[in-house]
Enzyme design. Structure first.
Site, PDB file in Angstrom:
ATOM      1  N   SER A 190      -2.245   5.801  -6.663  1.00 32.78           N
ATOM      2  CA  SER A 190      -2.633   6.254  -5.332  1.00 32.78           C
ATOM      3  C   SER A 190      -1.453   7.000  -4.702  1.00 32.78           C
ATOM      4  O   SER A 190      -1.002   8.008  -5.247  1.00 32.78           O
ATOM      5  CB  SER A 190      -3.110   5.076  -4.485  1.00 32.78           C
ATOM      6  OG  SER A 190      -3.778   5.527  -3.344  1.00 32.78           O
ATOM      7  N   ASP A 412     -13.654   5.779  -8.953  1.00 33.82           N
ATOM      8  CA  ASP A 412     -12.703   5.655  -7.847  1.00 33.82           C
ATOM      9  C   ASP A 412     -13.387   6.024  -6.536  1.00 33.82           C
ATOM     10  O   ASP A 412     -13.845   7.147  -6.360  1.00 33.82           O
ATOM     11  CB  ASP A 412     -11.508   6.577  -8.108  1.00 33.82           C
ATOM     12  CG  ASP A 412     -10.347   6.315  -7.169  1.00 33.82           C
ATOM     13  OD1 ASP A 412     -10.582   6.025  -5.984  1.00 33.82           O
ATOM     14  OD2 ASP A 412      -9.194   6.407  -7.619  1.00 33.82           O
ATOM     15  N   HIS A 449     -10.637   2.214  -7.558  1.00 34.93           N
ATOM     16  CA  HIS A 449      -9.364   2.797  -7.158  1.00 34.93           C
ATOM     17  C   HIS A 449      -8.196   1.921  -7.595  1.00 34.93           C
ATOM     18  O   HIS A 449      -7.953   0.846  -7.024  1.00 34.93           O
ATOM     19  CB  HIS A 449      -9.326   3.002  -5.654  1.00 34.93           C
ATOM     20  CG  HIS A 449      -8.098   3.698  -5.176  1.00 34.93           C
ATOM     21  ND1 HIS A 449      -7.702   4.932  -5.658  1.00 34.93           N
ATOM     22  CD2 HIS A 449      -7.158   3.337  -4.270  1.00 34.93           C
ATOM     23  CE1 HIS A 449      -6.583   5.299  -5.071  1.00 34.93           C
ATOM     24  NE2 HIS A 449      -6.225   4.347  -4.231  1.00 34.93           N
TER      25      HIS A 449
END
Length: 545
Positions: A190, A412, A449
């Site tokens: 991320s 995601d 994610h």
């Protein structure tokens, strides 16, 4: 809270799965390196140009059942980049591993040791940072208020902190062991993935190998996308249009329509772009129940599957939510009790638009007032390019022999995979057949994610990166793992270097990675997206000296 779990998963997934497989003996693994000075003597200042460092605490921590004895170092790089560095006292073998942050950071997550294959483990010095500020509770990582009028703090999050912490850590490592690390690695997901790409692009000498998972490298357009997710699913009275109760039926309908498209009915979509599911097929014929969608919910779901556009149809982000990701929308797109009823996408976007997205002193915005126009897109560019990690120029990193592993989950919910695919094909367009000599991409079916998912829940290519850097063994596959709530392994599946895909060989369990082989893509790769941000690939970001 789920809000914390979602983005701390960005860090903790990497930490929890950061064990290295054994590698052949190299200069970094032949023997343990013992300290040349006392741990307590590290508590002093380090006059590094542009990165003045202060160690505020240094003490030996006794070994436990999981960790070796180590010298625990805490300190900061001026003005306020706090970090924690753990230095094994008896087992260090010459490697340094730095972890990335998640969200807007704001907290130092204690770095866990990684086993590089020596029998004792803990042979790596590890570090993590808060990126230069302390986030407010409860969620910490979605707080942006600290940056409203503090450009120095913004600089640290935007581009400076990971670089100066690498310099500080290496100086302290040299002071403790009498030599700098022989190999340096970075891993993050991320925002940590964005940091990894920034390091390769702007600071190519910092690390020998970088793992960039689900990178938030299209930073300012991505936060605009979060505002889109919040807006299209918010009714006039502020309540969510599509509710969490509808997600199981929606997800099951997607699987019923598309699961077999990849040749195997296994509960996951290997490439969800092949799924052209229309949520209108779930329109309620009578009363509103969890098994159907109201017309307003059909409209909202269609918008969630689509990228934001301006009034003229220009894409403001490369992609939208993909089919198969629906169950992960709870919490991120749809507020649930665990998140205080507020969607995490909304809090992130609102904090960015209020406090971080525009140059200090210029008019800001909010999720509810933001206009999805080219004008507003362009207003976010001056500050956004300081965060972005979109440069296609990795030549210096390549020349140094650096290796980059990109990865992304197909399901995601926070960062659509389209951006990573777009970036990698553009990179391939620049470097051609030589791209795979230093950069490879892995796309993981059903993964949310940075971790979690319906069938596959964990993915960590760090051990393959080490083998690539130290043995020259380029990664052709990485095994993804699925676990149930009790931690039991329920599925393993090979993930081959993109664009290759995993194909069942027709024998044995579909939950066993051994029963799959690589196959070429079914059609030519066409991942480049033409969108409003194409000029951003050519804009270099600032560099800390």
């Amino acid at each position: 809270m789920r809000t914390v779990r979602i983005f701390t998963a960005v860090v903790t997934l990497t930490l929890a799965t950061a064990g290295f497989a054994p590698v052949a003996a190299t200069a970094a693994t032949e023997s343990a390196v013992r300290p040349s000075t006392a741990c307590g003597d590290l508590a002093r200042g380090y006059a590094l140009p542009g990165a003045a460092t202060h160690v505020t605490a240094a003490a030996v921590v006794a070994a436990t059942g999981t960790d070796p004895e180590y010298c625990g170092v805490r300190g900061y790089v001026e003005p306020a980049v706090h970090f924690e560095l753990r230095l094994p006292t008896k087992t260090y073998a010459g490697r340094y591993l730095q972890y990335g942050c998640g969200g807007f950071c704001g907290i130092v997550t204690p770095p866990e040791f990684a086993d590089c294959g020596l029998p004792h483990g803990g042979d790596v010095a590890v570090a993590a940072t808060d990126d230069g500020h302390v986030g407010k509770t409860p969620a910490v990582v979605d707080d942006g208020s600290w940056g409203a009028n503090d450009q120095a703090a913004r600089d640290d999050l935007e581009f400076r902190a990971p670089h100066v912490v690498s310099r500080a850590s290496k100086a302290i490592i040299q002071a403790f062991y009498g030599a700098p690390p022989k190999k340096a690695y970075f891993t993050g997901c991320s925002d940590g993935g964005r940091e990894g790409l920034q390091l390769a692009q702007r600071y190519p000498a910092d690390f020998d190998g970088i793992v960039a998972g689900a990178p938030a490298n299209y930073w300012s357009p991505l936060l605009e996308f979060q505002a889109w997710l919040a807006r299209v699913n918010t009714a006039a009275d502020g309540t969510p249009i599509l509710t969490a109760a509808k997600l199981p039926a929606l997800h099951n309908a997607v699987l019923a329509a598309c699961d077999r498209l990849d040749g195997l009915a296994d509960g996951q979509l290997d490439d969800p772009r092949a799924c052209h599911f229309d949520p209108a097929t779930l329109t309620c014929a009578g009363s509103d129940t969890p098994a159907c969608l109201t017309p307003a919910q059909v409209t909202a779901t269609r918008k969630l599957y689509s990228p934001p556009t301006d009034p003229h149809g220009t894409l403001l982000y490369p992609g939208g939510e993909l089919p198969g990701s629906e169950l992960s929308w709870a919490g991120w797109i749809i507020g649930v009790p665990e998140t205080g009823g507020v969607a995490f996408a909304r809090t992130l976007a609102d904090n960015y638009l209020r406090y971080l997205g525009y140059p200090i002193g210029t008019p800001a915005s909010t999720v509810d007032t933001f206009a999805f126009t080219r004008r507003e897109f362009d207003r976010l560019v001056p500050e956004g390019v300081r965060y972005n990690a979109m440069s296609l120029d990795l030549s210096a990193f390549q020349r140094r022999g650096g290796k980059l592993v990109l990865w992304h989950g197909w399901a995601d919910e926070a960062i659509p995979p389209a951006g990573t695919l777009d970036y990698y094909q553009r990179l391939t367009g620049r470097y051609g057949a030589h791209t795979e000599d230093f950069a490879r991409l892995f796309m993981v079916p059903s993964l949310y994610h940075c971790g979690g998912g319906t069938t596959l829940t964990e993915f960590d290519p760090l051990r393959e990166l080490v083998a690539w850097v130290e043995r020259g063994t380029a990664p052709t596959k990485v095994t993804a793992t699925g676990r149930d709530a009790a931690g039991n392994i329920t599925r393993t599946r090979p993930v081959f270097a993109y664009p290759q895909r995993a194909v069942y060989d027709g024998t044995g369990s579909v939950d066993d990675a051994a029963n799959f082989r690589p196959a070429p893509p079914t059609s030519p790769v066409r991942d480049v997206v033409h969108w409003a941000g194409e000029k951003l690939y050519a804009i270099p970001g600032p560099v800390a000296r």
